[in-house]
Write an enzyme that holds these catalytic residues in place. Structure first.
Site, mmCIF file in Angstrom:
data_model
loop_
_atom_site.group_PDB
_atom_site.id
_atom_site.type_symbol
_atom_site.label_atom_id
_atom_site.label_comp_id
_atom_site.label_asym_id
_atom_site.label_seq_id
_atom_site.Cartn_x
_atom_site.Cartn_y
_atom_site.Cartn_z
ATOM 1 N N LYS A 1 0.870 -1.187 0.000
ATOM 2 C CA LYS A 1 0.000 0.000 0.000
ATOM 3 C C LYS A 1 0.904 1.234 0.000
ATOM 4 O O LYS A 1 1.132 1.870 1.032
ATOM 5 C CB LYS A 1 -0.940 -0.055 1.215
ATOM 6 C CG LYS A 1 -2.160 0.839 1.087
ATOM 7 C CD LYS A 1 -3.160 0.492 2.170
ATOM 8 C CE LYS A 1 -4.214 1.569 2.333
ATOM 9 N NZ LYS A 1 -5.062 1.808 1.175
HETATM 10 N N1 PMP Z 1 -7.464 -1.782 -3.167
HETATM 11 C C1 PMP Z 1 -6.986 -0.551 -2.980
HETATM 12 C C2 PMP Z 1 -6.199 0.089 -4.072
HETATM 13 C C3 PMP Z 1 -7.224 0.132 -1.783
HETATM 14 O O1 PMP Z 1 -6.749 1.375 -1.594
HETATM 15 C C4 PMP Z 1 -8.001 -0.495 -0.777
HETATM 16 C C5 PMP Z 1 -8.279 0.239 0.506
HETATM 17 N N2 PMP Z 1 -7.266 0.012 1.448
HETATM 18 C C6 PMP Z 1 -8.475 -1.794 -1.010
HETATM 19 C C7 PMP Z 1 -8.186 -2.409 -2.217
HETATM 20 C C8 PMP Z 1 -9.270 -2.522 0.023
HETATM 21 O O2 PMP Z 1 -8.418 -2.961 1.059
HETATM 22 P P1 PMP Z 1 -8.951 -3.040 2.561
HETATM 23 O O3 PMP Z 1 -10.152 -3.881 2.541
HETATM 24 O O4 PMP Z 1 -7.811 -3.658 3.305
HETATM 25 O O5 PMP Z 1 -9.239 -1.653 2.983
#
Ligand code: PMP
Length: 315
Positions: free
Chosen positions: A158
């Site tokens: 991320k």
């Molecule tokens: N993909 C992206 C690009 C994101 O930014 C997010 C948000 N964090 C997600 C998927 C979903 O991940 P999560 O369920 O861990 O928030």
């Protein structure tokens, strides 16, 4: 609550938001060399308790992101979780919250790199307002922006700078009259939304892109897979998905920390199923809403209580 009233954890101490600074030349700001998490807390007014969702999973992912970038995290998992609980308690939040831990290169010279840089770590928590405003479901488009590839900058981590990809796709979608974008990867398969993973349901089976499709391995995605399989008895298949499968789907939904589980009611102006939120999506949403408030005993370990004012979790 104004930002000036918020306490943050920055540079190793709890300080008021306005006393926490990074310099103008900070690499994390100039080059996007950092990584972050988004964690949700749900306030239960009846219990007067704040439930933080999947705290350890988010910090494990932050560890992975930081490892991929080669940035050191200053604390271990247990300390990161404890600091987050303490931060919320110090702020005395009695509302839903969004928590943003991040680590970035704190170097303040000119010269892009990831080696020989100090790491700057902070956690900011703010009251959360609804990320998705459209209750009846989202109108999505397939973006002309492709998802970044693992060979370019790995979406599995991320990474701060990677959100340029998401921002271009999201703003393009909004400028064209849609609510959200679905990005394809370079080989043309469905990857994910701008800040959410995507699922489709067809003939009673749920499908979602597997981790090799340049997705962020979402925490909410994992919850959705678990709840679909264990509680709703819907098979879930993780595989490469074609664009036209979006058009053929009976139901589509996004999963993400900020938005939760949200139905998609059209893609590229084609109605998904009957153009209304689907039955499986709606059941999943209800179930997830109970889980994040600690009301499903089977998944009680998904949440961490901030105030621990009561001894037991209500059902
Ligand atoms: N993909 C992206 C690009 C994101 O930014 C997010 C948000 N964090 C997600 C998927 C979903 O991940 P999560 O369920 O861990 O928030």
């Amino acid at each position: 609550m104004k930002l000036s009233e918020i306490i943050v954890h920055a540079g190793g101490a709890f300080v008021p938001y306005e006393q926490a600074h990074v310099g103008l030349l900070t690499h994390g700001l100039q080059y996007g060399t950092g990584c972050f998490e988004g964690i949700r807390g749900y306030w239960d007014p009846a219990e007067r308790e704040l439930y933080l969702v999947l705290l350890h999973d988010h910090y494990r992912r932050l560890q992975t992101s930081a490892k991929i970038l080669g940035l050191p995290l200053p604390y271990d998992l247990a300390t990161l979780a404890d600091l987050t609980v303490e931060l919320c308690a110090r702020n005395g939040f009695e509302t839903d919250v969004y928590i943003r831990p991040f680590v970035c290169s704190g170097a303040e010279d000119v010269g892009v790199r990831l080696h020989d840089v100090p790491a700057f770590f902070a956690i900011v928590a703010v009251p959360h307002t609804a990320y998705v405003k459209r209750e009846g479901g989202l109108h999505a488009c397939v973006s002309s922006w492709r998802r970044a590839d693992d060979t370019t900058a790995p979406p599995r981590a991320k990474i701060t700078g990677l959100y340029v990809n998401s921002a271009l796709a999201k703003s393009d979608a909004v400028a064209n009259g849609f609510d959200e974008a679905i990005l394809l990867s370079h080989d043309g398969h469905v990857s994910e939304g701008s800040a959410a993973n995507v699922f489709l349901v067809r003939d009673g089976v749920a499908y979602t892109p597997d981790p090799s499709q340049n997705i962020l391995e979402g925490c909410t995605r994992r919850c959705a897979i678990t709840l679909l399989r264990e509680m709703l008895e819907i098979p879930v298949v993780e595989r490469a998905i074609d664009r036209s499968e979006l058009y053929a789907a009976d139901e589509i939904f996004f999963t993400g920390t900020a938005m939760g589980i949200v139905p998609v009611v059209s893609v590229d102006r084609r109605p998904v199923g009957g153009g209304e939120p689907g039955a499986i999506t709606s059941r999943l949403r209800e179930l997830y809403a109970r889980c994040v408030l600690g009301r499903e005993p089977r998944y009680a370990d998904w949440v961490t209580r901030v105030y621990r004012r009561t001894a037991s979790v209500s059902s």
